[in-house]
Design an enzyme around this catalytic site. Structure first.
Site, PDB file in Angstrom:
ATOM      1  N   TYR A  87       6.592 -33.819 -78.558  1.00 15.98           N
ATOM      2  CA  TYR A  87       7.479 -32.771 -79.079  1.00 15.98           C
ATOM      3  C   TYR A  87       6.702 -31.962 -80.112  1.00 15.98           C
ATOM      4  O   TYR A  87       6.458 -32.403 -81.223  1.00 15.98           O
ATOM      5  CB  TYR A  87       8.737 -33.354 -79.720  1.00 15.98           C
ATOM      6  CG  TYR A  87       9.609 -34.198 -78.794  1.00 15.98           C
ATOM      7  CD1 TYR A  87       9.554 -34.047 -77.404  1.00 15.98           C
ATOM      8  CD2 TYR A  87      10.489 -35.135 -79.324  1.00 15.98           C
ATOM      9  CE1 TYR A  87      10.361 -34.821 -76.574  1.00 15.98           C
ATOM     10  CE2 TYR A  87      11.302 -35.911 -78.499  1.00 15.98           C
ATOM     11  CZ  TYR A  87      11.225 -35.749 -77.129  1.00 15.98           C
ATOM     12  OH  TYR A  87      12.016 -36.515 -76.317  1.00 15.98           O
ATOM     13  N   SER A  94      20.036 -36.439 -74.131  1.00 14.06           N
ATOM     14  CA  SER A  94      20.827 -35.236 -73.785  1.00 14.06           C
ATOM     15  C   SER A  94      22.300 -35.599 -73.550  1.00 14.06           C
ATOM     16  O   SER A  94      22.892 -35.223 -72.527  1.00 14.06           O
ATOM     17  CB  SER A  94      20.235 -34.508 -72.573  1.00 14.06           C
ATOM     18  OG  SER A  94      18.900 -34.117 -72.828  1.00 14.06           O
ATOM     19  N   PRO A  95      22.916 -36.329 -74.503  1.00 16.04           N
ATOM     20  CA  PRO A  95      24.296 -36.789 -74.294  1.00 16.04           C
ATOM     21  C   PRO A  95      25.315 -35.652 -74.291  1.00 16.04           C
ATOM     22  O   PRO A  95      26.442 -35.848 -73.845  1.00 16.04           O
ATOM     23  CB  PRO A  95      24.533 -37.734 -75.486  1.00 16.04           C
ATOM     24  CG  PRO A  95      23.607 -37.229 -76.547  1.00 16.04           C
ATOM     25  CD  PRO A  95      22.385 -36.753 -75.816  1.00 16.04           C
ATOM     26  N   ARG A 151      22.463 -31.122 -73.048  1.00 17.28           N
ATOM     27  CA  ARG A 151      21.614 -30.092 -73.677  1.00 17.28           C
ATOM     28  C   ARG A 151      22.472 -28.969 -74.264  1.00 17.28           C
ATOM     29  O   ARG A 151      22.063 -27.812 -74.310  1.00 17.28           O
ATOM     30  CB  ARG A 151      20.577 -29.550 -72.687  1.00 17.28           C
ATOM     31  CG  ARG A 151      19.650 -30.640 -72.123  1.00 17.28           C
ATOM     32  CD  ARG A 151      18.588 -30.072 -71.217  1.00 17.28           C
ATOM     33  NE  ARG A 151      17.834 -31.122 -70.525  1.00 17.28           N
ATOM     34  CZ  ARG A 151      16.683 -31.639 -70.941  1.00 17.28           C
ATOM     35  NH1 ARG A 151      16.146 -31.223 -72.052  1.00 17.28           N
ATOM     36  NH2 ARG A 151      16.074 -32.570 -70.255  1.00 17.28           N
ATOM     37  N   PHE A 173      25.482 -27.885 -73.090  1.00 18.28           N
ATOM     38  CA  PHE A 173      26.445 -27.289 -72.148  1.00 18.28           C
ATOM     39  C   PHE A 173      27.835 -27.917 -72.281  1.00 18.28           C
ATOM     40  O   PHE A 173      28.856 -27.235 -72.194  1.00 18.28           O
ATOM     41  CB  PHE A 173      25.933 -27.451 -70.706  1.00 18.28           C
ATOM     42  CG  PHE A 173      26.885 -26.913 -69.684  1.00 18.28           C
ATOM     43  CD1 PHE A 173      26.926 -25.554 -69.396  1.00 18.28           C
ATOM     44  CD2 PHE A 173      27.773 -27.753 -69.014  1.00 18.28           C
ATOM     45  CE1 PHE A 173      27.825 -25.044 -68.458  1.00 18.28           C
ATOM     46  CE2 PHE A 173      28.680 -27.253 -68.087  1.00 18.28           C
ATOM     47  CZ  PHE A 173      28.699 -25.901 -67.801  1.00 18.28           C
TER      48      PHE A 173
END
Ligand SMILES: NC(=O)c1ccc[n+]([C@@H]2O[C@H](COP(=O)([O-])OP(=O)(O)OC[C@H]3O[C@@H](n4cnc5c(N)ncnc54)[C@H](OP(=O)(O)O)[C@@H]3O)[C@@H](O)[C@H]2O)c1
Length: 326
Positions: free
Chosen positions: A55, A202-203, A206, A208
């Site tokens: 990252y 990504s719970p 991301r 959305f």
């Protein structure tokens, strides 16, 4: 904050903090703001920060290193190795060789400014490199005290079993959320059979599932713009999922993010989601999800609602999908 245990003895807050977006993938970074969010997270009782040497690279580990220098909070850091890439370029190669793991680990220790990494994940499994050799290399790092526990990301059930036979694995980290249910078929039951903890990444899908990013308009360089699920037609098809969450959350007087996280927490005590945020307000929102309980009727309503709204679009490009379930 409620505590949970990953594997047999990695005790962490029930909700962790995903730090990736503080460096890249999701738009511009602001270290001053991110450092404040990291301190605030620790004050709120989050003691499980998630990062990776890829990252930034290696901005995110350096940022956490800066935080750790200025904080006495007992935060456990999970980092990862195995994906090799250059800054500003999302193309990558994989390397799981023990020598590479050792060199990567030493780099991470230096950037984090710690003597031991609490949880060290293989970020992606390189299919052509035997997982047994990687695990032996990681077991040696445990014996030397450089890492405390081992994790694997996006592995298949078979790879997990082979790895666990060499040395106990404490956690598997894989995407899991209201619009990514694949782990329920095989990897989650295998984790349970082996007493391996599960960390959904990504719970919030991301972002959305919170009701944001519904139109696919992202800032320049945002990684999501490249993902099949975030293309305009897929977003339109998937809007019903976000709408269902928004409707149920509004009725319950909570936010969509809280509903998405509470649903994950309700899947079992062995689950520790790591929502990512760069913002104090969203951090508070996510932390409060640990207090939310969903009734049996609400869980059933979610289940029925999702059955009627199958997700459209893969979560990664064809190239990215080659790295999952390996
Ligand atoms: N192992 C792997 O391969 C892998 C892959 C991806 C991610 N991860 C890890 O998992 C962590 C979390 O996943 P993620 O960051 O990809 O996705 P995520 O947690 O599902 O979603 C993050 C997005 O949601 C937004 N958000 C967060 N809380 C919100 C709230 N309460 N209300 C509205 N919006 C909210 C964030 O924006 P703001 O910043 O504006 O809040 C950000 O755009 C990452 O940070 C990383 O550590 C691991």
């Amino acid at each position: 904050m409620l505590k949970r245990t990953l594997g047999t003895d990695l005790h962490v807050s029930a909700i962790g903090l995903g730090c990736m977006g503080m460096s890249e993938f999701y738009g511009p970074r602001d270290d001053e703001v991110s450092l404040r969010v990291l301190h605030e997270a620790a004050e709120l009782g989050i003691d499980f920060f998630d990062t990776s040497d890829m990252y930034g690279p290696h901005h995110n580990e350096e940022l956490i290193g800066t935080f750790l220098k200025s904080s006495k909070a007992p935060v456990k850091v999970a980092t990862k190795f195995g994906i090799v890439r250059a800054p500003g370029d999302y193309r990558r190669s994989l390397d799981n060789r023990p020598d590479y793991a050792r060199a990567a680990c030493e780099g991470s220790l230096r950037r984090l400014g710690v003597e031991q990494i609490d949880l060290y994940y293989v970020h992606r499994v390189a299919a052509e490199q035997p997982i047994e050799e990687t695990m032996e290399g990681l077991a040696a790092l445990i014996r030397e005290g450089k890492i405390a526990q081992i994790g694997l990301c996006e592995v298949s059930a078979e790879t997990l079993r082979r790895a666990h036979a060499v040395h106990p694995v404490s956690a598997v980290q894989t995407e899991y959320s209201l619009w990514t249910r694949e782990p329920e078929t095989e990897i989650l039951p295998t984790c349970r059979a082996l007493s391996v903890g599960f960390v959904p990444y990504s719970p919030l899908g991301r972002g959305f599932l919170t009701g944001r990013f519904q139109d696919g308009a992202f800032e320049e360089g945002d990684f999501r713009a490249s993902l099949p699920r975030f293309q305009k037609t897929a977003l339109q098809a998937n809007r019903g999922i976000a709408d269902l969450i928004a409707m149920m959350a509004a009725r319950k007087g909570i936010t969509p993010a809280q509903l998405a996280l509470a649903w994950l927490l309700a899947q079992g005590d062995d689950i520790v989601p790591i929502p990512g945020t760069k913002r104090s307000s969203n951090l508070h929102d996510n932390v409060a999800a640990a207090e939310v309980t969903l009734s049996e009727d609400e869980m059933a309503e979610i289940e029925t609602g999702l059955l009627a709204r199958p997700v459209t679009g893969e979560r990664y490009t064809a190239e990215g999908m080659k790295g999952v379930n390996v």
